[in-house]
Design an enzyme around this catalytic site. Structure first.
Site, PDB file in Angstrom:
ATOM      1  N   ASP A  85       0.649  -1.306  -0.479  1.00  0.00           N
ATOM      2  CA  ASP A  85      -0.181   0.065   0.081  1.00  0.00           C
ATOM      3  C   ASP A  85       0.763   1.460   0.131  1.00  0.00           C
ATOM      4  OD1 ASP A  85       0.925  -0.840   2.886  1.00  0.00           O
ATOM      5  OD2 ASP A  85      -1.132   0.949   3.492  1.00  0.00           O
ATOM      6  N   GLU A 180       0.387  -1.415   5.503  1.00  0.00           N
ATOM      7  CA  GLU A 180       0.808  -0.640   6.558  1.00  0.00           C
ATOM      8  C   GLU A 180       1.018   1.048   6.684  1.00  0.00           C
ATOM      9  OE1 GLU A 180       5.478   0.204   7.950  1.00  0.00           O
ATOM     10  OE2 GLU A 180       3.959   0.810   5.929  1.00  0.00           O
TER      11      GLU A 180
END
Length: 413
Positions: A85, A180
């Site tokens: 991400d 994350e």
């Protein structure tokens, strides 16, 4: 100096960065955005294509795979992790990576943002990369080297090891995680599903950095309910939630405890977001400190300020909810520095001077370490992350790949 890994790393990062994978902190699901699965499915297919074993995409959005051992040994099972991400903090849709070959030290311009300029003047490390191939975005988005550089490095290493079975190494486990950037990359099932004795995130900055200490982190949400009244008839009746929110912000330390006034080992209280109106308002805070005592003191201070503002206006309702995010991995690693010592030796094999500055942030490794799998952080080269000036050197990525190769070989001895 170019290596056999340069072209592959460049191609992988450019391809991965063009896929939008921004996480969404407002969504409670895992992964928080379905677009992250677009890249996860690509990675799953590529891992299968290069011959990795046990390839799967879990129900919580993590891609797992195994690189089988090439020797019979009692070497530890090592995990390698990177997150797919990109940060919600800046635009991430329509990333157009650009490669600046043999960087000559001059200012780099951006076709989609004429006002932007990247040079050693505003990114000092860039001045050390003369002759390197530099990758940026086009100016309207972040690049996403955080952490698609880590993904590219792990994929390049995996492909190399599987294509060269004569290289001695133990069993490796790969994990590509979502979310994350919003602090939810390590699902409760991940440590068991990973099955590693210890692991490393590829999510660091300058060449030579090896991180095994990071912030302890909490988040806080302050909710304010005022008294809503037509402003034309509000005398002695209206209680404006926005005014109370402003008082809370004003009463917090501005000169000594904000991100823009702290560095090194200093923690901070950061007001990250405020939404609302005169009737209701909500503030989101980020609390950071390297030690739990300091983190708790900052939470106490915020709660005291909220209570003090509440006391000035009993007709309002002010609540402050503090929630744990992640903890300093060094609190666990200091009891067994084996993974750190192994990585240090691999750095030295490559002629690197090890730098172990504490991370003024966190990684998936922070959470994974707290859940029982020690996980220091290895450099990738990423710089100026979470914004339009983000850049990375292809040669830095290649050095990280070589370090990981030395690391897995050393672990098999």
């Amino acid at each position: 100096m170019r290596t056999e890994f340069d072209q592959e790393l460049e191609e992988r990062l450019v391809r991965y960065a063009a896929i939008d994978t921004q996480s969404d902190e407002t969504c409670p699901e895992s992964p928080s955005s379905q677009i992250q699965l677009d890249l996860q499915k690509v990675l799953r297919a590529e891992l299968m294509e290069i011959g990795a074993s046990d390839v799967e995409l879990t129900e919580y959005g993590v891609v797992l795979a195994t690189i089988p051992a090439t020797i019979e040994t009692d070497a530890p099972v090592i995990g390698l992790l990177a997150h797919v991400d990109t940060a919600p903090a800046y635009h991430a849709e329509g990333v157009k990576p650009r490669v600046h070959r043999a960087y000559d030290g001059s200012a780099i311009s951006f076709p989609d943002a004429a006002e932007l300029s990247l040079s050693p003047e505003n990114s000092r490390y860039l001045g050390e990369k003369i002759g390197d191939d530099i990758i940026t975005a086009s100016g309207s988005t972040l690049l996403g080297a955080d952490d698609k550089a880590g993904v590219a490095i792990i994929m390049c290493l995996a492909r190399h090891l599987l294509a060269n079975p004569q290289i001695p190494h133990g069993k490796l486990r790969i994990a590509f995680t979502p979310d994350e950037e919003i602090g939810r990359g390590v699902h409760d099932k991940l440590p068991g599903d990973l099955g590693a004795d210890f692991a490393y995130t590829l999510d660091g900055g300058k060449v030579g950095e090896l991180n095994y200490e990071n912030f302890c982190a909490d988040g806080a949400t302050v909710k304010i309910t005022g008294v809503s009244v037509h402003p034309g008839y509000a005398k002695d009746k209206l209680v404006n939630a926005l005014h109370l929110a402003g008082k809370i912000i004003t009463m917090l330390p501005h000169a000594t405890m904000t991100p823009e006034t702290t560095d090194g080992r200093d923690g901070f209280i950061f007001v990250a977001d405020m939404v609302g109106n005169a009737a209701e308002a909500e503030l989101h805070f980020v609390l950071r400190d390297f030690e739990l005592e300091g983190l708790e003191a900052k939470a106490d201070l915020l709660e005291q300020v909220c209570a003090a503002v509440q006391a000035t206006e009993p007709r309002a309702s002010i609540t402050c909810e503090v929630r744990e995010q992640y903890r300093n991995m060094h609190h666990w690693l200091r009891d067994d520095m084996t993974p750190v010592d192994l990585a240090k030796a691999a750095y030295e094999d490559m002629g690197l001077t090890v730098s172990s500055k504490p991370i003024r942030g966190g990684t998936d490794g922070s959470v994974l370490t707290a859940k029982g799998t020690s996980c220091p952080n290895i450099f990738t080269g990423m710089q100026e992350i979470h914004g339009p000036l983000e850049w990375i050197s292809v040669q830095d990525m290649a050095m990280a790949t070589q370090v990981c190769l030395k690391l897995v070989e050393r672990a098999a001895k």
